[in-house]
Write an enzyme that holds these catalytic residues in place. Structure first.
Site, PDB file in Angstrom:
ATOM      1  N   HIS A  35       0.830  -1.209   0.000  1.00 35.89           N
ATOM      2  CA  HIS A  35       0.000   0.000   0.000  1.00 35.89           C
ATOM      3  C   HIS A  35       0.866   1.262   0.000  1.00 35.89           C
ATOM      4  CE1 HIS A  35      -3.670  -2.349   1.373  1.00 35.89           C
ATOM      5  NE2 HIS A  35      -2.682  -3.202   1.578  1.00 35.89           N
ATOM      6  N   ASP A 140      -6.015   5.498   1.252  1.00 38.60           N
ATOM      7  CA  ASP A 140      -6.222   4.065   1.061  1.00 38.60           C
ATOM      8  C   ASP A 140      -7.644   3.708   1.525  1.00 38.60           C
ATOM      9  OD1 ASP A 140      -4.116   1.494   0.799  1.00 38.60           O
ATOM     10  OD2 ASP A 140      -5.978   1.037   1.880  1.00 38.60           O
TER      11      ASP A 140
END
Ligand SMILES: *[C@@H]1O[C@H](CO)[C@@H](O)[C@H](O)[C@H]1NC(C)=O
Ligand SMILES: *[C@@H]1O[C@H](CO)[C@@H](O)[C@H](O)[C@H]1NC(C)=O
Length: 475
Positions: A35, A140
């Protein structure tokens, strides 16, 4: 490392130069490697439009993102700013390499710890929003709750949700939650693996707890490309049309042109220089895979028996803080490295994956099929021998092997509780590297790679979509 000027020139040159401080972008990554890396790569692309980017996280996660990035150097880009936030200490739970569910527990630690970023992030956003015309937050999908109420009411702050997985995976969640009843135009293959053993119950609850925050978003951002996933992007567009939420396919985020370095190259690249074109299989299972000793042994023997050239990245799973504490040293069979010294290379440090995949000698990738690895492999035109472990990986494998047909299975997900024997490893490697079927797949992957790289050039689908995204956030 060199800055990838060529990539930077591909963007930001279409009359879309944005006046500095007009609009600023704040990246809020989930603090785990796959991520962190994607949003850092996206920062590079956004900053090439002369838009300042602020990348936030703990000092250790920001450092992790910077030291591990491939293909460019974040310190060479003046308008990407890192903000190191202090949060209370967090301790990783050790992984269980013998467990039935291979989902790594450190991701839960990361999830819990990341919730502490809310207040320092709010302070930053209050400050930025007082001087910039508009503040664009790209967070995210696991970080929506970090944008606390105080921030949600600032009128010139607009948020976008970044999905770190494939459009295919996201669409499958939607499709399943609607009872699989919606017509998906044959875009969904039969026998989609269930999510059993893909996540812990606690992590699934954590994911669900973030859904509510989606209603605050002005759009969704994907690290994908319509060359690869147009069918699923179209289906997602159909789902979000009613609430006027746009879906942006802005990938691949990773650089697509690798400028070979002259100095300080990693030893595995020097080794690759000496190998024949397409003759080496790169073996790596990313940062979230813990393999037990028995499985390591079978893999080691299988690679050796295949008689194919290989680079094997032997690492244990990451911890929540990769810079603290002991790392389990993965043990290979005694004398192994010496016994394969003419065919294989064992790498134990961080490897330059993108450069390896871009190297002409690399002809295959044995991978867990994390989405970063899939995108990197597809952009470099390398076919995959898929060995999924958890999370979205089993489903990415379906996309790679059944939909795009640029890869094969090492073993079927249905047999995930059984050990993968050395014979199965050998079979997969020889099928991929030394068979007619493998050669055809390599040609197909190379063609897909060409199209993906083309999509990022001026006039290509991803570049055009990126331009409209920038026009949209700076409107
Ligand atoms: C994460 O937080 C939840 C809720 O606060 C708690 O129940 C759980 O034990 C925590 N898990 C970890 C791994 O820290
Ligand atoms: C897994 O289980 C085996 C046998 O029970 C044990 O010897 C080993 O240390 C365990 N852990 C790993 C990482 O293999």
């Amino acid at each position: 490392m060199t800055t990838n000027h060529q990539d930077n020139q591909n963007h930001g040159q279409n009359g879309l130069q944005v006046k500095e401080q007009e609009v600023v972008v704040v990246m809020v990554p989930f603090p785990a490697q796959g991520h962190l890396n994607q949003l850092l790569q996206l920062s590079r692309l956004v900053s090439s439009y002369n838009i300042p980017v602020h990348y936030v996280g703990t000092a250790s996660h920001n450092l992790q993102a910077k030291v591990r990035v491939h293909g460019w150097n974040p310190l060479n880009i003046f308008n990407v700013h890192f903000h190191d936030f202090e949060i209370p200490p967090f301790v990783s739970c050790p992984p269980d390499a013998n467990g039935t569910c291979k989902f790594p527990p450190h991701l839960q630690t990361c999830f819990n710890a990341s919730k502490q970023l809310g207040h320092p992030l709010a302070q930053l956003l209050v400050q930025l929003s007082s001087t910039a015309r508009k503040v664009i937050v790209i967070h995210d999908s696991l970080m929506g709750s970090v944008l606390i109420q105080e921030v949600r009411v600032i009128p010139n702050v607009e948020s976008y949700c970044f999905h770190s997985v494939s459009a295919f995976s996201i669409y499958l969640y939607i499709w399943e939650s609607m009872g699989k009843s919606i017509d998906a135009n044959d875009a969904i293959p039969k026998d989609i693996p269930s999510l059993e053993d893909c996540f812990t119950k606690e992590f699934l609850d954590s994911i669900s707890s973030e859904y509510d925050y989606r209603k605050f978003n002005s759009g969704n951002v994907y690290n994908t490309c319509r060359v690869i996933e147009s069918a699923y992007m179209d289906l997602l567009d159909r789902e979000t049309m009613s609430n006027k939420i746009k879906n942006w396919a802005l990938g691949p985020f990773n650089p697509v042109t690798i400028v070979p370095q002259k100095k300080n190259r990693h030893f595995c690249l020097e080794w690759l220089d000496k190998q024949a074109p397409n003759s080496v299989v790169y073996v790596s299972f990313g940062t979230t895979t813990a393999m037990n000793d028995a499985q390591i042994k079978e893999l080691a023997i299988g690679l050796k028996q295949s008689n194919q050239k290989f680079i094997w990245l032997v690492r244990d799973v990451d911890k929540a803080d990769v810079f603290s504490g002991e790392v389990r040293r993965v043990e290979l069979p005694k004398g192994y490295e010496d016994s394969v010294k003419y065919t294989g290379l064992v790498v134990r440090d961080w490897s330059p994956q993108l450069e390896i995949l871009a190297h002409p000698s690399t002809g295959g990738f044995m991978s867990h099929c994390g989405w970063n690895s899939c995108m990197e492999s597809m952009s470099m035109g390398v076919p995959i021998a898929a060995w999924p472990m958890h999370s979205d990986q089993p489903r990415n494998t379906v996309l790679i092997t059944q939909v795009l047909k640029v890869g094969i299975f090492v073993r079927d997900w249905a047999h995930r509780q059984e050990i993968v024997t050395s014979n199965m490893v050998e079979t997969a490697v020889t099928r991929l590297m030394a068979s007619k079927e493998g050669d055809e797949m390599r040609n197909k992957a190379a063609e897909l790679g060409r199209q993906v790289r083309q999509s990022m050039r001026e006039g290509g689908v991803s570049c055009t979509e990126f331009n409209s995204f920038v026009a949209h956030i700076t409107r």
